[in-house]
Scaffold this motif. Structure first.
Motif, PDB file in Angstrom:
ATOM      1  N   ILE A  91       0.852  -1.197   0.000  1.00  0.00           N
ATOM      2  CA  ILE A  91       0.000   0.000   0.000  1.00  0.00           C
ATOM      3  C   ILE A  91       0.890   1.251   0.000  1.00  0.00           C
ATOM      4  CG2 ILE A  91      -1.710   1.321   1.344  1.00  0.00           C
ATOM      5  CD1 ILE A  91      -2.608  -1.447   2.555  1.00  0.00           C
ATOM      6  N   ALA A  92       1.907   1.228   0.858  1.00  0.00           N
ATOM      7  CA  ALA A  92       2.806   2.390   0.959  1.00  0.00           C
ATOM      8  C   ALA A  92       3.517   2.611  -0.378  1.00  0.00           C
ATOM      9  CB  ALA A  92       3.814   2.165   2.078  1.00  0.00           C
ATOM     10  N   PHE A  93       3.915   1.534  -1.032  1.00  0.00           N
ATOM     11  CA  PHE A  93       4.617   1.639  -2.315  1.00  0.00           C
ATOM     12  C   PHE A  93       3.692   2.241  -3.375  1.00  0.00           C
ATOM     13  CE2 PHE A  93       6.257  -0.512  -6.281  1.00  0.00           C
ATOM     14  CZ  PHE A  93       7.415   0.249  -6.363  1.00  0.00           C
ATOM     15  N   LEU A 136       4.294   5.848  -5.320  1.00  0.00           N
ATOM     16  CA  LEU A 136       4.380   5.967  -6.784  1.00  0.00           C
ATOM     17  C   LEU A 136       3.331   6.962  -7.298  1.00  0.00           C
ATOM     18  CD1 LEU A 136       4.872   2.315  -8.141  1.00  0.00           C
ATOM     19  CD2 LEU A 136       6.603   4.060  -7.728  1.00  0.00           C
ATOM     20  N   CYS A 137       2.115   6.877  -6.761  1.00  0.00           N
ATOM     21  CA  CYS A 137       1.053   7.802  -7.194  1.00  0.00           C
ATOM     22  C   CYS A 137       1.452   9.236  -6.876  1.00  0.00           C
ATOM     23  CB  CYS A 137      -0.269   7.468  -6.497  1.00  0.00           C
ATOM     24  SG  CYS A 137      -1.033   5.988  -7.162  1.00  0.00           S
ATOM     25  N   LEU A 144      -4.832  10.823  -4.489  1.00  0.00           N
ATOM     26  CA  LEU A 144      -5.473   9.738  -3.747  1.00  0.00           C
ATOM     27  C   LEU A 144      -6.186  10.343  -2.542  1.00  0.00           C
ATOM     28  CD1 LEU A 144      -2.538   7.136  -3.699  1.00  0.00           C
ATOM     29  CD2 LEU A 144      -4.567   7.095  -5.176  1.00  0.00           C
ATOM     30  N   THR A 145      -6.958   9.512  -1.868  1.00  0.00           N
ATOM     31  CA  THR A 145      -7.583   9.972  -0.629  1.00  0.00           C
ATOM     32  C   THR A 145      -6.597   9.710   0.517  1.00  0.00           C
ATOM     33  OG1 THR A 145      -8.557   7.834  -0.124  1.00  0.00           O
ATOM     34  CG2 THR A 145      -9.832   9.296  -1.567  1.00  0.00           C
ATOM     35  N   GLU A 146      -7.057   9.919   1.734  1.00  0.00           N
ATOM     36  CA  GLU A 146      -6.186   9.717   2.901  1.00  0.00           C
ATOM     37  C   GLU A 146      -6.062   8.253   3.304  1.00  0.00           C
ATOM     38  OE1 GLU A 146      -4.800  12.448   5.061  1.00  0.00           O
ATOM     39  OE2 GLU A 146      -5.005  13.225   3.028  1.00  0.00           O
ATOM     40  N   LEU A 206       0.627  -0.729 -12.821  1.00  0.00           N
ATOM     41  CA  LEU A 206      -0.683  -0.092 -12.639  1.00  0.00           C
ATOM     42  C   LEU A 206      -0.537   1.423 -12.570  1.00  0.00           C
ATOM     43  CD1 LEU A 206      -3.762  -0.207 -12.056  1.00  0.00           C
ATOM     44  CD2 LEU A 206      -3.166  -0.205  -9.622  1.00  0.00           C
ATOM     45  N   VAL A 207       0.401   1.899 -11.775  1.00  0.00           N
ATOM     46  CA  VAL A 207       0.519   3.351 -11.592  1.00  0.00           C
ATOM     47  C   VAL A 207       0.940   4.012 -12.913  1.00  0.00           C
ATOM     48  CG1 VAL A 207       1.695   5.189 -10.329  1.00  0.00           C
ATOM     49  CG2 VAL A 207       0.974   3.109  -9.125  1.00  0.00           C
ATOM     50  N   ASP A 208       1.838   3.386 -13.652  1.00  0.00           N
ATOM     51  CA  ASP A 208       2.239   3.940 -14.955  1.00  0.00           C
ATOM     52  C   ASP A 208       1.028   4.026 -15.874  1.00  0.00           C
ATOM     53  OD1 ASP A 208       4.801   4.118 -14.103  1.00  0.00           O
ATOM     54  OD2 ASP A 208       5.554   2.356 -15.185  1.00  0.00           O
TER      55      ASP A 208
END
Ligand SMILES: Cc1ncc(COP(=O)(O)O)c(C=O)c1O
Length: 394
Positions: free
Chosen positions: A305-307, A311-312, A319-321, A382-384
């Motif tokens: 999740i942290a990664f 990246l985002c 993103l939200t909190e 996914l983030v890319d």
């Protein structure tokens, strides 16, 4: 049939849903690369960021062995409703295991979380009672309240002040919240709600569907501790579902023995329905035990999740909190959300496209869920892809 007035109404409504971009349709699930890697299977063709198997237990070899062992020991079906002859040692052991872990006196198993919530509310509440619930509470709670005849008062999402105002007006009531909200991934302020409920002689009822099995509190403060891998909210009644972090199916209402005894005697959903398969009960107990014996699964999830979030952040994807496995990317427009999800799918990436009425109007979103089986390469992919697909003004 075609001339039947109800057929005409259905046809008109289907048409309208289609026009509004809100028509829901099923798709066959494809084999998930992340889970498939777990089993060293072949033909992986999709990386799934849409499901709720947060710890990767649905395809875990120990779970697969457990359902097999459970089926051999108890059979695949319970063959009857619980009060006839469908309640077995497998069910008892699971209820006892969950009570031990959470501190509640009694537990009652259901085939799904939806039916557990409905049964709980319909059995305990009636006209003249008041149920106070978070604005974003799950559909099963709302339907349960409708069935019960109780009055429903909603407070603004996670707004303690508003909840307190309602409790002041309606003491001796029951306040419902989710522990981790299913579409937003944020967590309820359970300690504050618990204190408020105590002050107003009201029950706190926690739908722990998306929280049970992962102790985000401890993960966030790096105090992960094996004995507390399952969250035990400060509450009078806790509903846990087995279809999320436990990777299987079914649900349990946990409460005082008095409430459980009453539900056994009075709950129509419980009395007039075939009991949860004993093999499933055995499987769910195995899953509960795995959350305790393998805390590394939750730590891996948390690191993933942290990664994802870092990246985002680097790509300016808002993103939200949320610090949980549920990481919504709010798009707003339903059509646009569907189009992005479709484009991602074409690249082998599955995310949920969530539209009203599941979420408020104008808040359609990609419901990205991270799990412990994802790897860095998949999350980066996914983030890319998200960075390319998201609208320019995003
Ligand atoms: C908050 C919440 N409660 C209850 C349920 C229902 O659980 P189940 O899927 O076991 O029916 C869900 C499922 O989506 C949920 O998100």
């Amino acid at each position: 049939m075609a001339n039947h007035p109800i057929s005409s109404r259905i046809s008109h409504r289907l048409q309208q849903l289609q026009t509004d971009g809100l028509l829901r349709q099923r798709k066959l699930a494809e084999l998930d690369k992340a889970s498939a890697n777990n089993l060293a299977r072949t033909i992986p063709n999709i990386i799934d960021f849409s499901h709720n198997d947060y710890l990767g237990l649905a395809n875990d070899p120990e779970m697969i062995a457990a359902i097999h062992a459970g089926a051999i020991k108890y059979g695949v079906g319970s063959k009857a409703s619980p009060l006839v002859s469908g309640y077995s040692e497998a069910h008892l052991k699971l209820e006892q295991g969950l009570c031990e872990l959470t501190g509640h006196e009694g537990g009652l198993l259901f085939c799904s979380g939806f039916s557990a919530n409905q049964a709980l509310i319909k059995t305990l509440f009636e006209a003249g009672d008041v149920i106070i619930a978070d604005k974003l509470i799950h559909a099963s709670v709302i339907d349960g309240v409708k069935d019960s005849g109780a009055a429903l008062k909603r407070y603004k999402h996670n707004d303690i002040t508003h909840a307190e105002q309602l409790l002041n007006r309606f003491p001796n009531s029951a306040l419902f919240t989710e522990s981790v909200f299913s579409m937003d991934g944020d967590r309820a302020p359970l300690d504050a709600l618990s204190n408020l409920c105590k002050q107003h002689n009201s029950w706190l009822v926690v739908d722990d569907a998306h929280g049970f099995g992962i102790n985000y509190e401890e993960l966030a403060s790096n105090r992960f501790n094996v004995s507390r891998a399952a969250v035990t909210p400060q509450c009078d009644i806790q509903v846990i579902t087995f279809g999320k972090a436990l990777g299987c199916q079914g649900a349990c209402v946990l409460a005082s023995q008095q409430i459980i005894d009453y539900m056994v005697a009075q709950s129509r959903h419980y009395i007039y329905s075939t009991a949860l398969s004993p093999a499933s009960a055995h499987l769910a107990l195995t899953a509960v035990n795995l959350t305790q014996s393998q805390p590394d699964k939750a730590s891996t999830l948390f690191a993933n999740i942290a990664f994802f979030r870092s990246l985002c952040n680097a790509k300016n994807i808002a993103l939200t909190e949320s610090i949980t496995a549920i990481q919504p990317v709010i798009i707003g427009d339903s059509e646009r959300t569907l189009a992005i999800a479709k484009a991602l799918k074409q690249q082998g990436l599955q995310v949920g496209a969530i539209r009203p009425p599941t979420v408020p109007k104008g808040q359609a979103r990609l419901r990205v869920t991270i799990n412990a089986s994802h790897n860095a390469e998949q999350i980066t992919q996914l983030v890319d892809a998200l960075a390319v697909q998201l609208p320019r003004e995003y």
